[in-house]
Design an enzyme around this catalytic site. Structure first.
Site, PDB file in Angstrom:
ATOM      1  N   ASP A   8       2.757  -5.325  -4.833  1.00 16.63           N
ATOM      2  CA  ASP A   8       3.758  -5.316  -5.896  1.00 16.63           C
ATOM      3  C   ASP A   8       3.080  -5.226  -7.268  1.00 16.63           C
ATOM      4  OD1 ASP A   8       6.590  -5.738  -6.822  1.00 16.63           O
ATOM      5  OD2 ASP A   8       5.693  -7.513  -7.711  1.00 16.63           O
ATOM      6  N   GLU A  66       5.162  -2.099  -0.020  1.00 16.75           N
ATOM      7  CA  GLU A  66       4.302  -2.824  -0.956  1.00 16.75           C
ATOM      8  C   GLU A  66       3.054  -3.330  -0.249  1.00 16.75           C
ATOM      9  OE1 GLU A  66       7.166  -4.872  -4.249  1.00 16.75           O
ATOM     10  OE2 GLU A  66       7.349  -5.645  -2.215  1.00 16.75           O
TER      11      GLU A  66
END
Length: 226
Positions: free
Chosen positions: A44, A116
């Protein structure tokens, strides 16, 4: 590991450590000593930087506010789920039978998280440049046109304009609650008109939850007027 090889072919990257790839594709529901939550946390942060840099270079005339809105429209669950779908990531994730029965392979949250995590794993193995190469190719393919009109839909502003014109009132937003660990909190927000709840929604941030609640409220109000 045939499925993993197929996924690596789609990804355009061959992992040196296949266990790292497997960890990145393992949802917490799957019976395994590891899952992808830590890699997701790392990915992320990496993606936030890469997308921000990409927009900064691609749109030299955009101001800070516009760049922030554009980044927010890509760096979120929906945006990452789109990129994950391009790689058909749902086909390769490890999930429990319960999640399987609950259509887990198509859930935006699971797809986004796995995406992610995979990018976090590539970052660990090959660094920022390799992740950047993969992400920029995906962005150009999934988002052929990048500008405010194409990407960012400000549902809150649209809802306010509609309610002021139709009812003479401004919507208000109320935080109902939050859940999840600190690094991955989910917020639930209600949008109200004249103190009455019109819609509720959840999001990874209060702003995202407000936008989603406004979007649902808009759909409801427009449907009522048809």
């Amino acid at each position: 590991m045939q499925n993993l090889q197929e996924f690596q072919d789609r990804l355009g990257y061959e992992f040196e450590n296949k266990e790292l790839l497997k960890e990145a594709l393992t949802h917490k529901s799957y019976k395994s000593p590891v899952n992808n939550e830590r890699l997701e946390f790392l990915g992320d942060a990496v993606l936030d930087l890469i997308v921000g840099e990409y927009l900064f270079k691609k749109l030299p005339k955009a101001n800070e506010g516009e760049l922030s809105k554009l980044r927010a429209s890509i760096v979120n669950e929906e945006g990452f789920a789109k990129l994950a779908q391009k790689l058909d990531i749902g086909k390769y994730i490890y999930i429990s039978q319960a999640e399987e029965n609950n259509h887990g392979r198509t859930k935006p949250s699971l797809l986004s998280n796995a995406f992610e995590a995979v990018m976090g794993a590539i970052y660990l193995e090959k660094g920022l440049e390799k992740v950047r190469e993969i992400i920029l190719a995906l962005l150009e393919e999934v988002y052929p046109k990048i500008d405010l009109n194409a990407l960012f839909k400000d549902y809150k502003t649209t809802l306010q304009e509609l309610t002021q014109a139709r009812y003479g009132v401004t919507p208000t937003y109320k935080l109902i609650g939050s859940s999840g660990p600190d690094h991955k909190k989910e917020f639930e927000v209600a949008v109200l008109l004249n103190e009455e709840t019109v819609a509720t929604a959840k999001g990874r941030s209060k702003k995202a939850a407000q936008q989603e609640a406004a979007k649902i409220a808009l759909q409801k109000l427009k449907a009522e007027n048809e």
